[in-house]
Design a protein around this motif. Sequence first.
Motif, short mmCIF file in Angstrom:
data_model
loop_
_atom_site.label_atom_id
_atom_site.label_comp_id
_atom_site.label_asym_id
_atom_site.label_seq_id
_atom_site.Cartn_x
_atom_site.Cartn_y
_atom_site.Cartn_z
N GLY A 51 29.52 54.64 38.23
CA GLY A 51 29.29 54.99 39.62
C GLY A 51 30.30 54.42 40.60
N GLN A 52 31.38 53.84 40.14
CA GLN A 52 32.39 53.28 41.04
C GLN A 52 33.73 53.97 40.82
OE1 GLN A 52 32.74 49.08 40.79
NE2 GLN A 52 30.75 48.68 41.70
N GLN A 53 34.35 54.36 41.93
CA GLN A 53 35.68 54.97 41.85
C GLN A 53 36.75 53.92 41.60
OE1 GLN A 53 36.18 58.09 41.62
NE2 GLN A 53 34.15 58.81 42.16
N SER A 54 36.72 52.84 42.39
CA SER A 54 37.72 51.78 42.22
C SER A 54 37.11 50.64 41.41
CB SER A 54 38.18 51.27 43.58
OG SER A 54 37.10 50.69 44.27
N GLN A 55 37.88 50.13 40.51
CA GLN A 55 37.42 49.05 39.64
C GLN A 55 37.74 47.70 40.28
OE1 GLN A 55 35.71 49.64 36.80
NE2 GLN A 55 35.87 51.80 37.28
N PRO A 56 36.85 46.71 40.12
CA PRO A 56 37.16 45.38 40.65
C PRO A 56 38.32 44.75 39.85
CG PRO A 56 35.09 45.35 39.43
CD PRO A 56 35.53 46.77 39.51
N THR A 57 39.01 43.82 40.48
CA THR A 57 40.12 43.15 39.81
C THR A 57 39.59 42.21 38.73
OG1 THR A 57 40.14 41.30 41.35
CG2 THR A 57 41.49 43.22 41.92
N ARG A 58 40.46 41.83 37.82
CA ARG A 58 40.06 40.89 36.77
C ARG A 58 39.57 39.58 37.36
NH1 ARG A 58 44.83 41.54 32.28
NH2 ARG A 58 44.04 43.44 31.39
N GLN A 59 40.32 39.09 38.36
CA GLN A 59 39.95 37.80 38.95
C GLN A 59 38.58 37.88 39.62
OE1 GLN A 59 42.89 36.21 41.57
NE2 GLN A 59 41.89 34.21 41.66
N ALA A 60 38.26 39.00 40.25
CA ALA A 60 36.94 39.16 40.87
C ALA A 60 35.84 39.13 39.81
CB ALA A 60 36.89 40.46 41.66
N VAL A 61 36.07 39.81 38.70
CA VAL A 61 35.08 39.82 37.62
C VAL A 61 34.92 38.42 37.02
CG1 VAL A 61 34.54 40.75 35.33
CG2 VAL A 61 35.46 42.25 37.10
N TYR A 62 36.03 37.71 36.81
CA TYR A 62 35.97 36.35 36.29
C TYR A 62 35.18 35.44 37.23
CZ TYR A 62 39.76 37.50 32.99
OH TYR A 62 40.51 38.06 31.99
N THR A 63 35.43 35.56 38.52
CA THR A 63 34.77 34.70 39.50
C THR A 63 33.27 34.97 39.56
OG1 THR A 63 36.80 34.64 40.81
CG2 THR A 63 34.77 34.01 41.92
N VAL A 64 32.90 36.23 39.70
CA VAL A 64 31.48 36.59 39.79
C VAL A 64 30.76 36.19 38.50
CG1 VAL A 64 29.88 38.53 39.94
CG2 VAL A 64 31.83 38.40 41.49
N ALA A 65 31.37 36.45 37.36
CA ALA A 65 30.75 36.11 36.08
C ALA A 65 30.57 34.60 35.95
CB ALA A 65 31.58 36.64 34.93
N PHE A 66 31.57 33.82 36.37
CA PHE A 66 31.46 32.37 36.26
C PHE A 66 30.28 31.86 37.08
CE2 PHE A 66 32.20 28.12 37.88
CZ PHE A 66 32.27 27.42 36.69
N PHE A 67 30.16 32.33 38.32
CA PHE A 67 29.05 31.86 39.15
C PHE A 67 27.70 32.34 38.63
CE2 PHE A 67 32.45 31.04 42.26
CZ PHE A 67 32.17 29.70 42.49
N LEU A 68 27.64 33.52 38.06
CA LEU A 68 26.38 33.97 37.43
C LEU A 68 26.04 33.11 36.21
CD1 LEU A 68 26.64 37.86 37.63
CD2 LEU A 68 25.09 36.36 38.88
#
Length: 91
Positions: A46-63
């Motif tokens: 459901g997303q046209q633009s994909q998040p950056t790798r760094q954004a995924v790493y950051t969000v995953a780390f805090f989760l």
Amino acid sequence: MKSPEPNSVPRTKLWVLIGWPAFLAACLLQGLVFAVVDPAEVHWPGQQSQPTRQAVYTVAFFLFWLIAMACSSLVLWLARGGEKVNDKLAG
């Protein structure tokens, strides 16, 4: 070894007892998960633009850190002595 009672431990020490092991667990889990998964190759529905790798790493780390903090908090809560639990139930 006597288990720490949450009411007898200062708040700062309680946060350290919860946060530090959770931080180490999040670091380990981050390394294990992203050694196998490349965030650039995961397609988010459901997303046209994909998040950056760094954004995924950051969000995953805090989760990972929040989940590990919840586990550490549960361990301290379950480590309470029987006297404390029974005193609170008796009123």
